[in-house]
Design a protein around this motif. Sequence first.
Motif, mmCIF file in Angstrom:
data_model
loop_
_atom_site.group_PDB
_atom_site.id
_atom_site.type_symbol
_atom_site.label_atom_id
_atom_site.label_comp_id
_atom_site.label_asym_id
_atom_site.label_seq_id
_atom_site.Cartn_x
_atom_site.Cartn_y
_atom_site.Cartn_z
ATOM 1 N N ASN A 1 33.325 39.417 37.033
ATOM 2 C CA ASN A 1 33.479 38.245 37.896
ATOM 3 C C ASN A 1 32.130 37.906 38.517
ATOM 4 O O ASN A 1 31.426 38.783 39.009
ATOM 5 C CB ASN A 1 34.497 38.520 39.007
ATOM 6 C CG ASN A 1 35.886 38.687 38.458
ATOM 7 O OD1 ASN A 1 36.380 37.832 37.739
ATOM 8 N ND2 ASN A 1 36.517 39.783 38.786
ATOM 9 N N SER B 1 33.644 25.968 29.299
ATOM 10 C CA SER B 1 35.098 25.844 29.211
ATOM 11 C C SER B 1 35.612 24.476 28.777
ATOM 12 O O SER B 1 36.825 24.272 28.754
ATOM 13 C CB SER B 1 35.710 26.191 30.573
ATOM 14 O OG SER B 1 35.168 25.356 31.579
ATOM 15 N N GLY C 1 46.455 38.426 33.124
ATOM 16 C CA GLY C 1 45.713 39.673 33.070
ATOM 17 C C GLY C 1 44.234 39.505 32.817
ATOM 18 O O GLY C 1 43.509 40.494 32.733
ATOM 19 N N HIS C 2 43.771 38.264 32.681
ATOM 20 C CA HIS C 2 42.361 37.994 32.451
ATOM 21 C C HIS C 2 41.766 37.258 33.653
ATOM 22 O O HIS C 2 42.456 36.513 34.330
ATOM 23 C CB HIS C 2 42.160 37.147 31.187
ATOM 24 C CG HIS C 2 42.434 37.903 29.932
ATOM 25 N ND1 HIS C 2 43.698 38.286 29.560
ATOM 26 C CD2 HIS C 2 41.603 38.369 28.982
ATOM 27 C CE1 HIS C 2 43.634 38.942 28.415
ATOM 28 N NE2 HIS C 2 42.374 39.006 28.049
ATOM 29 N N THR C 3 40.479 37.463 33.869
ATOM 30 C CA THR C 3 39.826 36.776 34.978
ATOM 31 C C THR C 3 39.424 35.375 34.558
ATOM 32 O O THR C 3 39.291 35.077 33.367
ATOM 33 C CB THR C 3 38.586 37.566 35.435
ATOM 34 O OG1 THR C 3 37.678 37.678 34.337
ATOM 35 C CG2 THR C 3 38.959 38.944 35.928
ATOM 36 N N GLY C 4 39.188 34.476 35.528
ATOM 37 C CA GLY C 4 38.800 33.124 35.221
ATOM 38 C C GLY C 4 37.886 32.498 36.258
ATOM 39 O O GLY C 4 37.441 31.387 36.085
ATOM 40 N N ASP D 1 27.046 39.905 38.449
ATOM 41 C CA ASP D 1 28.465 40.098 38.168
ATOM 42 C C ASP D 1 28.977 41.367 38.824
ATOM 43 O O ASP D 1 28.238 42.350 38.980
ATOM 44 C CB ASP D 1 28.709 40.210 36.657
ATOM 45 C CG ASP D 1 28.456 38.906 35.933
ATOM 46 O OD1 ASP D 1 28.553 37.836 36.556
ATOM 47 O OD2 ASP D 1 28.169 38.963 34.723
ATOM 48 N N PRO E 1 42.932 31.173 31.145
ATOM 49 C CA PRO E 1 42.957 32.545 30.638
ATOM 50 C C PRO E 1 44.395 33.065 30.606
ATOM 51 O O PRO E 1 45.207 32.701 31.452
ATOM 52 C CB PRO E 1 42.110 33.320 31.645
ATOM 53 C CG PRO E 1 42.070 32.479 32.864
ATOM 54 C CD PRO E 1 42.246 31.066 32.422
ATOM 55 N N PRO E 2 44.689 33.896 29.620
ATOM 56 C CA PRO E 2 46.039 34.470 29.584
ATOM 57 C C PRO E 2 46.253 35.403 30.768
ATOM 58 O O PRO E 2 45.289 35.851 31.389
ATOM 59 C CB PRO E 2 46.082 35.224 28.257
ATOM 60 C CG PRO E 2 44.655 35.445 27.874
ATOM 61 C CD PRO E 2 43.856 34.348 28.523
ATOM 62 N N ASP F 1 33.904 44.008 36.894
ATOM 63 C CA ASP F 1 34.881 43.380 36.008
ATOM 64 C C ASP F 1 34.373 42.101 35.370
ATOM 65 O O ASP F 1 35.121 41.401 34.687
ATOM 66 C CB ASP F 1 36.169 43.085 36.786
ATOM 67 C CG ASP F 1 36.878 44.344 37.211
ATOM 68 O OD1 ASP F 1 37.128 45.205 36.344
ATOM 69 O OD2 ASP F 1 37.175 44.484 38.410
#
Length: 164
Positions: free
Chosen positions: A123, A63, A72-75, A118, A69-70, A121
């Motif tokens: 994560n 990163s 609705g996205h995971t981070g 993971d 992240p926009p 999703d």
Amino acid sequence: MSYSADPGMCIGHTHLKVSDLNRAIAFYRDVMGLDLVQLYGDQAAFMSAGGYHHHIGLNTWESRGGTPPPPGHTGLYHVAFLFPDRAALGRALANVVDHGVKLTGAADHGVSEAVYFDDPDGNGIEIYRDRAPEDWPRDAEGNLQMVNARLDLNALIAEGRAST
């Protein structure tokens, strides 16, 4: 037969992807009051409260210079689930493997033994157990020296299965 997680399991540290390591260290040190425990080159830092090996890990491995992240996205890089002992970790790992979950990594960090995979999703999940603080690797000055050594997963699973 369904699996029930060991009641001693709890959530441990959080490891975050950041775009600027120095800025993140400053925030978690100055705003959150955490201590810098160890820098891992110029790409990662480990921070904690109360002398623990780390409550927050910060890294730029994927990163550096990135943007959040926009919506609705995971981070989240990973969330960690701390088990009370090696046998409990082995039982949890056996269940993960029995369910066909693909492992993404495993390591003996000196302070802990950890297995990574993971969720559906994407994560990151870590399951781990800590060693006693008196067994953590330290240099001659007493500074913490975490490592990334091979973890024998078959032995860990066998220990877990033998404890049931």
